[in-house]
Motif scaffolding. Structure first.
Motif, PDB file in Angstrom:
ATOM      1  N   PRO A   9     -48.775  43.760 -25.252  1.00  0.00           N
ATOM      2  CA  PRO A   9     -47.852  42.622 -25.271  1.00  0.00           C
ATOM      3  C   PRO A   9     -47.345  42.271 -26.661  1.00  0.00           C
ATOM      4  N   TYR A  10     -48.089  42.682 -27.703  1.00  0.00           N
ATOM      5  CA  TYR A  10     -47.672  42.408 -29.087  1.00  0.00           C
ATOM      6  C   TYR A  10     -47.271  43.716 -29.765  1.00  0.00           C
ATOM      7  N   SER A  11     -46.183  43.681 -30.500  1.00  0.00           N
ATOM      8  CA  SER A  11     -45.714  44.892 -31.183  1.00  0.00           C
ATOM      9  C   SER A  11     -46.438  45.128 -32.499  1.00  0.00           C
ATOM     10  N   SER A  12     -47.087  44.070 -33.032  1.00  0.00           N
ATOM     11  CA  SER A  12     -47.745  44.189 -34.328  1.00  0.00           C
ATOM     12  C   SER A  12     -48.686  43.001 -34.530  1.00  0.00           C
ATOM     13  N   PRO A  13     -49.613  43.109 -35.479  1.00  0.00           N
ATOM     14  CA  PRO A  13     -50.461  41.954 -35.794  1.00  0.00           C
ATOM     15  C   PRO A  13     -49.662  40.739 -36.237  1.00  0.00           C
ATOM     16  N   ASN A  14     -48.569  40.974 -36.958  1.00  0.00           N
ATOM     17  CA  ASN A  14     -47.742  39.848 -37.417  1.00  0.00           C
ATOM     18  C   ASN A  14     -47.138  39.089 -36.243  1.00  0.00           C
ATOM     19  N   ASP A  15     -46.733  39.813 -35.194  1.00  0.00           N
ATOM     20  CA  ASP A  15     -46.206  39.139 -34.015  1.00  0.00           C
ATOM     21  C   ASP A  15     -47.283  38.286 -33.349  1.00  0.00           C
ATOM     22  N   ALA A  16     -48.491  38.809 -33.298  1.00  0.00           N
ATOM     23  CA  ALA A  16     -49.581  38.065 -32.672  1.00  0.00           C
ATOM     24  C   ALA A  16     -49.902  36.792 -33.450  1.00  0.00           C
ATOM     25  N   ARG A  17     -49.729  36.837 -34.786  1.00  0.00           N
ATOM     26  CA  ARG A  17     -50.030  35.668 -35.619  1.00  0.00           C
ATOM     27  C   ARG A  17     -48.862  34.682 -35.687  1.00  0.00           C
ATOM     28  N   SER A  18     -47.700  35.094 -35.204  1.00  0.00           N
ATOM     29  CA  SER A  18     -46.548  34.194 -35.185  1.00  0.00           C
ATOM     30  C   SER A  18     -46.708  33.181 -34.055  1.00  0.00           C
ATOM     31  N   LYS A  19     -46.705  31.904 -34.377  1.00  0.00           N
ATOM     32  CA  LYS A  19     -46.886  30.874 -33.355  1.00  0.00           C
ATOM     33  C   LYS A  19     -45.793  30.945 -32.301  1.00  0.00           C
ATOM     34  N   ALA A  20     -44.551  31.183 -32.732  1.00  0.00           N
ATOM     35  CA  ALA A  20     -43.436  31.219 -31.788  1.00  0.00           C
ATOM     36  C   ALA A  20     -43.536  32.409 -30.845  1.00  0.00           C
ATOM     37  N   ILE A  21     -43.817  33.583 -31.405  1.00  0.00           N
ATOM     38  CA  ILE A  21     -43.909  34.789 -30.577  1.00  0.00           C
ATOM     39  C   ILE A  21     -45.126  34.726 -29.672  1.00  0.00           C
ATOM     40  N   ASN A  22     -46.258  34.278 -30.228  1.00  0.00           N
ATOM     41  CA  ASN A  22     -47.471  34.202 -29.421  1.00  0.00           C
ATOM     42  C   ASN A  22     -47.300  33.236 -28.255  1.00  0.00           C
ATOM     43  N   LYS A  23     -46.617  32.112 -28.484  1.00  0.00           N
ATOM     44  CA  LYS A  23     -46.391  31.161 -27.398  1.00  0.00           C
ATOM     45  C   LYS A  23     -45.561  31.798 -26.295  1.00  0.00           C
ATOM     46  N   LYS A  24     -44.537  32.556 -26.682  1.00  0.00           N
ATOM     47  CA  LYS A  24     -43.685  33.215 -25.690  1.00  0.00           C
ATOM     48  C   LYS A  24     -44.496  34.218 -24.872  1.00  0.00           C
TER      49      LYS A  24
END
Length: 247
Positions: free
Chosen positions: A125-140
């Motif tokens: 579901p996450y393309s990268s660790p940075n996406d997982a740590r992004s509050k906006a992307i993680n919420k989506k």
């Protein structure tokens, strides 16, 4: 069933005897399922639709190999090799005349309004660790399960969610709070039970290993010790025990 699996972070080569989990779940599982039940509806959701379609394309190719058709001889389970990668249907599925495809490739931002599923696969579901740590992307990503997926499936739908964990509040941490999931955490080195930080529910090692037993003996002592130097990465991507504290 609802199953959440956490992988050990390994790089596999063509010479390895073990097949990567994404290959097994996102590519091989669908031909096997549909071979047994030609009308089954499978949805695959990855971090974007392009990645999902790559897996879908391979699953469709496998179903057109001679060896697959020698195993699954019923023509109802056959699929047109020229069907679109985004979605395709077997002859049996088409004959239901309900307009729902056998296999539908999704991006986690697209959803599948109006369509149900007998098997829902959520892989990477996450393309990268940075996406997982992004509050906006993680919420989506976290909202995909309760707002898009859960309302389109029923009690008989099987759900498999598989990925490397990066943070405590990722989609795995979120859905485990609701209960009803089987949690399979394949730590690189067995380290005892995993206790969910909110619910307090404990999940044992799915292989029944003793503490200290390795998942793979193909890797050297140096490989293990080298990757353990970065505690933050080791705990999340290798052990499936993420922490928000960086070393």
């Amino acid at each position: 069933c609802r199953c959440l699996t956490v992988e050990e972070d390994e790089t596999f080569t063509a010479n390895d005897l073990i097949v990567h989990n994404s290959v097994l779940v996102s590519q091989r599982l669908t031909p096997w399922l549909i071979g047994h039940r030609a009308t089954m509806r499978v949805k695959l959701a990855c971090y974007n639709q392009t990645r999902s379609e790559r897996h879908t394309r391979i699953a469709k190719q496998l179903m057109n190999f001679d060896y697959h058709r020698r195993i699954f001889t019923e023509s109802d389970s056959y699929v047109n090799p020229n069907a679109p990668d985004k979605e395709w249907s077997t002859l049996g599925r088409k004959n239901t005349f309900d307009g729902q495809p056998s296999f539908h490739a999704l991006g986690l931002e697209t959803g599948f309004v109006g369509d149900g599923a007998d098997m829902l696969l959520i892989d990477d579901p996450y393309s990268s660790p940075n996406d997982a740590r992004s509050k906006a992307i993680n919420k989506k990503i976290c909202d995909f399960w309760p707002e898009t997926a859960k309302v389109r499936i029923d009690d008989d739908t099987n759900v498999i969610l598989m990925f490397h964990r990066y943070t405590e509040n990722d989609i795995a941490g979120t859905i485990l709070e609701e209960g009803g999931w089987e949690y399979l955490r394949y730590a690189a080195i067995a380290d005892g039970d995993y206790e969910h930080p909110v619910t307090g529910v404990k999940y044992g090692d799915p292989l029944g290993r003793e503490i200290g037993e390795r998942l793979s003996e193909r890797k050297s002592d140096n490989w293990y010790s080298s990757n353990q130097k970065n505690t933050y990465v080791w705990l999340s991507q290798f052990q499936g025990r993420p922490t928000d504290k960086r070393s």
